[in-house]
Design an enzyme around this catalytic site. Structure first.
Site, PDB file in Angstrom:
ATOM      1  N   LYS A 199     -11.565  10.511  -7.696  1.00 16.68           N
ATOM      2  CA  LYS A 199     -10.251  11.039  -8.093  1.00 16.68           C
ATOM      3  C   LYS A 199      -9.326  10.892  -6.899  1.00 16.68           C
ATOM      4  O   LYS A 199      -9.588  11.441  -5.825  1.00 16.68           O
ATOM      5  CB  LYS A 199     -10.381  12.508  -8.498  1.00 16.68           C
ATOM      6  CG  LYS A 199      -9.200  13.034  -9.263  1.00 16.68           C
ATOM      7  CD  LYS A 199      -9.046  12.375 -10.639  1.00 16.68           C
ATOM      8  CE  LYS A 199      -9.460  13.287 -11.773  1.00 16.68           C
ATOM      9  NZ  LYS A 199      -9.480  12.586 -13.072  1.00 16.68           N
ATOM     10  N   THR A 225     -14.901  11.926 -12.544  1.00 19.63           N
ATOM     11  CA  THR A 225     -13.821  12.131 -11.564  1.00 19.63           C
ATOM     12  C   THR A 225     -13.164  13.483 -11.798  1.00 19.63           C
ATOM     13  O   THR A 225     -12.659  14.112 -10.864  1.00 19.63           O
ATOM     14  CB  THR A 225     -12.772  10.996 -11.613  1.00 19.63           C
ATOM     15  OG1 THR A 225     -12.038  11.054 -12.830  1.00 19.63           O
ATOM     16  CG2 THR A 225     -13.421   9.628 -11.463  1.00 19.63           C
ATOM     17  N   ARG A 243      17.277  -2.522  24.734  1.00 16.38           N
ATOM     18  CA  ARG A 243      17.465  -2.356  23.296  1.00 16.38           C
ATOM     19  C   ARG A 243      16.923  -1.006  22.857  1.00 16.38           C
ATOM     20  O   ARG A 243      16.182  -0.345  23.609  1.00 16.38           O
ATOM     21  CB  ARG A 243      16.749  -3.478  22.525  1.00 16.38           C
ATOM     22  CG  ARG A 243      15.240  -3.437  22.662  1.00 16.38           C
ATOM     23  CD  ARG A 243      14.525  -4.460  21.769  1.00 16.38           C
ATOM     24  NE  ARG A 243      13.083  -4.351  21.948  1.00 16.38           N
ATOM     25  CZ  ARG A 243      12.202  -5.002  21.207  1.00 16.38           C
ATOM     26  NH1 ARG A 243      12.596  -5.829  20.262  1.00 16.38           N
ATOM     27  NH2 ARG A 243      10.907  -4.836  21.416  1.00 16.38           N
ATOM     28  N   GLN A 249       4.347  -4.961  20.814  1.00 12.69           N
ATOM     29  CA  GLN A 249       2.918  -5.251  20.946  1.00 12.69           C
ATOM     30  C   GLN A 249       2.359  -4.614  22.227  1.00 12.69           C
ATOM     31  O   GLN A 249       1.284  -4.003  22.230  1.00 12.69           O
ATOM     32  CB  GLN A 249       2.678  -6.773  20.997  1.00 12.69           C
ATOM     33  CG  GLN A 249       2.877  -7.493  19.677  1.00 12.69           C
ATOM     34  CD  GLN A 249       4.296  -7.973  19.420  1.00 12.69           C
ATOM     35  OE1 GLN A 249       5.275  -7.374  19.878  1.00 12.69           O
ATOM     36  NE2 GLN A 249       4.439  -9.052  18.658  1.00 12.69           N
ATOM     37  N   HIS A 274      14.257  -2.023  13.328  1.00 10.58           N
ATOM     38  CA  HIS A 274      15.271  -2.720  14.125  1.00 10.58           C
ATOM     39  C   HIS A 274      16.584  -1.948  14.173  1.00 10.58           C
ATOM     40  O   HIS A 274      17.065  -1.449  13.139  1.00 10.58           O
ATOM     41  CB  HIS A 274      15.552  -4.100  13.533  1.00 10.58           C
ATOM     42  CG  HIS A 274      14.345  -4.980  13.463  1.00 10.58           C
ATOM     43  ND1 HIS A 274      13.662  -5.404  14.579  1.00 10.58           N
ATOM     44  CD2 HIS A 274      13.682  -5.521  12.409  1.00 10.58           C
ATOM     45  CE1 HIS A 274      12.641  -6.169  14.214  1.00 10.58           C
ATOM     46  NE2 HIS A 274      12.629  -6.248  12.893  1.00 10.58           N
TER      47      HIS A 274
HETATM   48  O1  LIG Z   1       8.750  -6.162  20.204  1.00  4.10           O
HETATM   49  C1  LIG Z   1       8.984  -7.140  19.476  1.00  4.10           C
HETATM   50  N1  LIG Z   1       7.966  -7.966  19.115  1.00  4.10           N
HETATM   51  C2  LIG Z   1       8.159  -9.065  18.318  1.00  4.10           C
HETATM   52  O2  LIG Z   1       7.207  -9.814  18.016  1.00  4.10           O
HETATM   53  C3  LIG Z   1       9.465  -9.310  17.869  1.00  4.10           C
HETATM   54  N2  LIG Z   1      10.018 -10.273  17.082  1.00  4.10           N
HETATM   55  C4  LIG Z   1      11.338  -9.977  16.963  1.00  4.10           C
HETATM   56  O3  LIG Z   1      12.165 -10.653  16.276  1.00  4.10           O
HETATM   57  N3  LIG Z   1      11.649  -8.869  17.673  1.00  4.10           N
HETATM   58  C5  LIG Z   1      10.508  -8.421  18.255  1.00  4.10           C
HETATM   59  N4  LIG Z   1      10.238  -7.350  19.035  1.00  4.10           N
END
Ligand SMILES: O=c1[nH]c(=O)c2[nH]c(=O)[nH]c2[nH]1
Length: 292
Positions: free
Chosen positions: A12, A57, A171, A214, A242
């Site tokens: 469930k 369930t 940014r 990353q 973004h």
């Molecule tokens: O931190 C980021 N990693 C990306 O792989 C990526 N690609 C992107 O267009 N902006 C960003 N920013």
């Protein structure tokens, strides 16, 4: 050629459960979404329709409700372990159980013992897998939204004929963190561990200068593993929310990273796992959870 039944489970999903505990006029609420899935000797129901081994369930849902009454819910990990172990130990045909619990936070409205305000989007999560007499606990957070208004750059990426993105050394970096961490060992204080790990994720996001999301993802996972020996592996899913600096030049205005367009979609989706190379074996349990 023969056609055979492959891996299967049933249960469930998304029982919405609110539990009110009363201490006079001071109440406490727990708001949970609980999903149960069972595995085992379930070929008959698929192949012949013989349901003699199928714990309905509906019964699974009722068990969730009854367990919430019969003992204090406690930490979501303990609640999920109790349920999972119950299904496996009480039903001969059931050899494995997966119990997912998400906790939705509420905060007390000040000065009132029984009124609450929703605590926002962030959820505490757990996914408990019981296989026979073994159990694995994977806990986490979902929808933990964070933003830093500086301390983030992104440059050095390849430029081909389709690249329009400008390099930036300052940014806005924003994301909604989904993190899952796999516990190893025993005797874990679930609440304390959750609080500490959440704090490590937030502090690392805030204080580590970022050259990419990353890099930030890896640093967040690494910080958890360095500080918390009870964690074997951390998996992170982090959408890049973004924020594009608006071009104000048509209005004769300069924009020094002050006015942004917060784009909803599409979004970059950065996902990864950080783990100890000597981590305790995850069994099949961890790998049958979603990777991210
Ligand atoms: O931190 C980021 N990693 C990306 O792989 C990526 N690609 C992107 O267009 N902006 C960003 N920013």
């Amino acid at each position: 050629m023969a056609i055979v039944l492959g891996p299967n489970q049933y249960g469930k999903a998304e029982n919405r459960l609110v539990v009110v505990s009363r201490d006079g006029s001071t109440h406490t609420i727990r708001d949970l979404t609980v999903s149960t899935s069972l595995r085992g000797d379930l070929a008959d129901t698929h192949l012949t329709g013989d349901n003699s081994k199928v714990l309905a369930t509906d019964t699974q849902k009722n068990t969730v409700h009854a367990f919430a009454k019969q003992a204090p819910v406690g930490e979501i990990e303990d609640f999920a372990l109790r349920l999972g172990r119950h299904f496996v130990s009480s039903q001969e045909a059931i050899s494995g159980a997966r119990v997912l619990v998400d906790e939705h936070p509420w905060q007390r409205i000040e000065g009132n013992g029984h009124s609450f305000v929703a605590g926002g989007a962030e959820k505490r999560t757990t996914a408990v897998t019981v296989e026979g007499d073994r159990a694995w606990v994977v806990s986490g957070v979902r929808d933990l939204v964070v933003l830093k208004s500086t301390g983030s750059e992104f440059h050095g990426f390849p430029r081909d004929e389709y690249t329009t993105l400008r390099e930036t050394d300052d940014r806005v970096l924003a994301t909604s963190v989904t993190a899952r961490w796999r516990y190893q060992g025993g005797g874990i204080d679930w609440a304390a561990s959750h609080t500490a790990i959440r704090g490590l994720l937030l502090t690392t996001f805030a204080t580590r200068h970022s050259l990419s999301l990353q890099q930030t993802l890896y640093a967040m996972g690494e910080a958890v593993l360095l500080a918390r020996p009870e964690v074997a592996e951390v998996r992170l899913s982090m959408p890049n929310k973004h924020h594009f600096a608006v071009d104000l030049s048509p209005f004769g205005l300069e924009n020094h990273n002050e006015v942004f367009y917060a784009a909803d979609r599409p979004y970059g989706l950065i996902e990864g796992s950080v783990l100890r190379d000597d981590a305790e074996d995850a069994g099949s349990a961890w790998y049958s959870l979603p990777m991210f």
